[in-house]
Every structure is written in structure tokens, then in C-alpha cells.
Enzyme design. Structure first.
Site, PDB file in Angstrom:
ATOM      1  N   THR A  19      -3.539   1.964 -14.500  1.00 29.60           N
ATOM      2  CA  THR A  19      -3.965   0.559 -14.653  1.00 29.60           C
ATOM      3  C   THR A  19      -5.247   0.215 -13.894  1.00 29.60           C
ATOM      4  O   THR A  19      -5.684  -0.932 -13.902  1.00 29.60           O
ATOM      5  CB  THR A  19      -2.856  -0.412 -14.197  1.00 29.60           C
ATOM      6  N   GLY A  20      -5.853   1.193 -13.219  1.00 26.78           N
ATOM      7  CA  GLY A  20      -7.112   0.948 -12.514  1.00 26.78           C
ATOM      8  C   GLY A  20      -8.268   1.515 -13.312  1.00 26.78           C
ATOM      9  O   GLY A  20      -8.578   1.041 -14.415  1.00 26.78           O
ATOM     10  N   ASP A  49      -5.530   7.455  -5.593  1.00 27.43           N
ATOM     11  CA  ASP A  49      -5.724   8.893  -5.337  1.00 27.43           C
ATOM     12  C   ASP A  49      -6.538   9.083  -4.056  1.00 27.43           C
ATOM     13  O   ASP A  49      -6.143   9.835  -3.142  1.00 27.43           O
ATOM     14  CB  ASP A  49      -6.448   9.490  -6.556  1.00 27.43           C
ATOM     15  N   ASP A  77       0.871  -1.177   0.000  1.00 25.24           N
ATOM     16  CA  ASP A  77       0.000   0.000   0.000  1.00 25.24           C
ATOM     17  C   ASP A  77       0.910   1.230   0.000  1.00 25.24           C
ATOM     18  O   ASP A  77       1.620   1.485   0.985  1.00 25.24           O
ATOM     19  CB  ASP A  77      -0.874  -0.050   1.260  1.00 25.24           C
TER      20      ASP A  77
END
Ligand code: AR6
Length: 169
Positions: free
Chosen positions: A118-119, A34, A10
């Protein structure tokens, strides 16, 4: 020369000089990494971001880390994937390039990147991993003050893709 370290984790917990945020053009927060960065940094981050006037795709802007362990947050806006013929690869390369140059300009020695685009933005993770590793690897010889670049994968699958790209080079 600085080294590239691939890890699963994380990014909000990283004790580095700068963590990179995969932001949107408003720089006012959102979901994914974000959202996690803004939650961990506290309300001071969005206040500082309000003064930056947004950010274009491929650009990077820097703020303090507020309640994070990281001294700085470098915000960059990745490209939205539109199938690959819209300059997505070049734009993603620019994100890594501009973020790393900005980190070096602020005397950062340790930097952590998430897998930008990539999300929510839908960039294929294998292609993105190759671009991330290749771009950083090409830049490091020209930025001798940079000691370590952490490529932080959120999932084990993303970690494997980054490790594969690292070995390929
Ligand atoms: N640490 C490391 N990686 C993470 C974390 C975390 N805490 N959380 C998510 N990821 P995304 P994008 C990974 O969607 O595709 C936002 O709403 C995640 O698994 O965060 O660039 C912005 O405001 C994925 O691999 O960013 C923009 O609107 C990677 O981070 C939009 O999403 C990036 O996923 C940007 O989309």
C-alpha cells in the site's frame, strides 16, 4: 482460535515472534517499512538476506530478527498495482497466506503484518485492507497454534480501513 488485532504503530518495535516485511524481489532492502526494518535489525539482516537468492511476488522467506525484538522476519514481496487486472488481488492474498503458513511452520504464535503493497507499490489501501483481513481470517481456523495476528497500520487512516474491514466480516 487466534485473533486479529488492528493497531496503529511502528512494526519495527513489535515484540512478537515474527514481523512481516513488505520487501522487493532482491530482499536486499529498500525504502518504506523495508528500510525501517533493516535499519532497526542492523547489518546482520541484509547479510542473511543475501544468501536467500531473492523472492518472487507472493512468496515468503524467513530470516532471524537480528537486533529486533522479533525472533524472525518474514519477507514477502507484494504486487505492484497496475490497475487491478493483473492478478494483484490474488498475489496480495498469496503474500498473507504464505507468510502466515511460514510463521506457523516456525512455531510462531504472534505475528505482525504491515499493510503490504500500500506504499510504494500503490495498491489501493481500502482494497488491500479487505484482502488482508479476509485472508488471515480464513486461515486462522486451520492454524490453531497461532495466537495473535497484529495488523499494524502506519497511519490512523490505514488503521480505520483495517478496522472497517474487520467489522465487515
Ligand atoms: N511500521 C508499519 N508500517 C509501515 C512502516 C513501519 N515502520 N513504515 C511504512 N509503513 P511500503 P510496498 C507502511 O512502501 O508498498 C520498499 O522500498 C506504509 O505506510 O513500505 O509493499 C521495498 O523495498 C505502507 O502502508 O511497501 C519495495 O521496493 C506500508 O507500510 C517497496 O517499498 C507498505 O508500504 C514495497 O512497496
Amino acid at each position: 482460535m487466534g485473533k486479529i488485532i488492528v493497531e496503529q504503530g511502528d512494526i519495527t518495535t513489535y515484540d512478537v515472534d515474527a514481523i512481516v516485511n513488505a520487501a522487493n524481489a532482491s530482499l536486499l532492502g529498500g525504502g518504506g517499512v523495508d528500510g525501517a526494518i533493516h535499519r532497526a535489525a542492523g547489518p546482520g539482516l541484509v547479510e542473511e538476506c543475501r544468501m536467500l537468492g531473492g523472492c518472487r511476488t507472493g512468496e515468503a522467506k524467513i530470516t532471524g530478527g537480528h537486533d529486533l525484538k522479533a525472533r524472525y522476519v518474514i519477507h514477502t514481496v507484494g504486487p505492484v498495482w497496475h490497475g487491478g487486472d493483473d492478478g494483484e488481488a490474488e498475489k496480495l492474498e498469496l503474500c498473507y497466506n504464505n507468510a502466515l503458513q511460514l510463521a506457523a511452520a516456525h512455531d510462531c504464535r504472534t505475528i505482525a503484518f504491515p499493510s503490504i503493497s500500500t506504499g510504494v507499490y500503490g495498491f489501493p489501501a481500502d482494497k488491500a485492507a479487505r484482502i488482508a483481513i479476509t485472508t488471515v481470517r480464513h486461515l486462522l481456523p486451520g492454524l490453531p497454534a497461532i495466537d495473535s495476528v497484529y495488523m499494524v497500520a502506519f497511519s490512523r487512516d490505514a488503521e480505520a480501513l483495517l478496522n472497517h474491514a474487520l467489522k465487515e466480516g
